[in-house]
Design an enzyme around this catalytic site. Structure first.
Site, mmCIF file in Angstrom:
data_model
loop_
_atom_site.group_PDB
_atom_site.id
_atom_site.type_symbol
_atom_site.label_atom_id
_atom_site.label_comp_id
_atom_site.label_asym_id
_atom_site.label_seq_id
_atom_site.Cartn_x
_atom_site.Cartn_y
_atom_site.Cartn_z
ATOM 1 N N CYS A 103 18.558 24.101 39.281
ATOM 2 C CA CYS A 103 19.040 25.199 40.101
ATOM 3 C C CYS A 103 20.009 26.011 39.255
ATOM 4 C CB CYS A 103 19.662 24.724 41.421
ATOM 5 S SG CYS A 103 21.219 23.879 41.254
ATOM 6 N N CYS A 107 15.845 26.607 43.551
ATOM 7 C CA CYS A 107 16.359 27.915 43.965
ATOM 8 C C CYS A 107 15.579 28.984 43.216
ATOM 9 C CB CYS A 107 17.857 28.035 43.734
ATOM 10 S SG CYS A 107 18.367 28.323 42.037
ATOM 11 N N CYS A 127 14.007 30.130 34.481
ATOM 12 C CA CYS A 127 13.245 29.110 33.772
ATOM 13 C C CYS A 127 11.830 29.028 34.347
ATOM 14 C CB CYS A 127 13.964 27.772 33.909
ATOM 15 S SG CYS A 127 13.325 26.500 32.849
#
Length: 140
Positions: free
Chosen positions: A10, A83, A90
Site C-alpha cells: 500500500c 490501495c 507499482c
C-alpha cells in the site's frame, strides 16, 4: 510443501497492508510467508490499526512500516496491492508470480472524533479479513 510467499503493498504501510499481513499470518497457518511494505512508508503503524486488530485477536503491534524497495529482487507467489495508489506506483512488481489488487478505503483518512474514526478502521478491517478468507479458500 514449501510456504508460498505473499507481499501486501500500500502507500504508507501503516494500516491496510499491515492488517492484511496480520490476518494472513493469523489465518493462513504454516502455508504462507507474509510481508507488507509501502511505496511511501509512513515510518509507523497507525495506532487505530493496532487497536482494531487487537479487537480481532490479531497482534500487529510488533510490525514495522517498510519500504517496498526492501523486497526488490525477491520472488513472491503473490503480490497484492491493497490501495489504488500502490497499484499505480507499482503496476508490475518484478519477481511476482501473480499480482492481485484489492481496493480498500484508507482508514487513516477518516475524520471526526476517535469513535467515528475507529468505526471506519473496523469496517476496513472487516473487509480485509473477508478478502483474506476468500484468498485462503482459493489458495489452500
Amino acid at each position: 510443501m514449501p510456504k508460498r510467499r505473499v507481499l501486501f503493498l500500500c502507500t504508507g504501510n501503516s494500516c491496510r497492508s499491515q492488517m492484511a499481513e496480520g490476518f494472513l499470518r493469523a489465518l493462513g497457518g504454516d502455508h504462507f510467508e507474509v510481508a507488507s511494505a509501502g511505496a511511501k512508508p509512513s515510518g509507523r503503524l497507525h495506532p487505530f490499526a493496532v487497536k482494531v486488530m487487537q479487537e480481532a485477536d490479531v497482534d500487529i503491534s510488533g510490525h514495522a512500516a517498510k519500504h517496498l524497495d526492501q523486497f526488490t529482487g525477491q520472488a513472491f507467489d503473490f503480490v497484492i496491492t491493497v490501495c489504488d495508489n500502490a497499484r499505480q506506483a507499482c503496476p508490475v512488481f518484478p519477481g511476482a508470480q501473480d499480482q492481485l489488487h484489492w481496493s480498500f478505503d484508507d482508514p487513516a483518512g477518516a475524520t471526526g472524533n476517535d469513535e467515528q474514526q475507529l468505526r471506519v478502521f473496523r469496517r476496513v478491517r472487516d473487509e480485509i479479513r473477508h478478502r483474506v478468507r476468500r484468498f485462503l479458500e482459493a489458495h489452500t
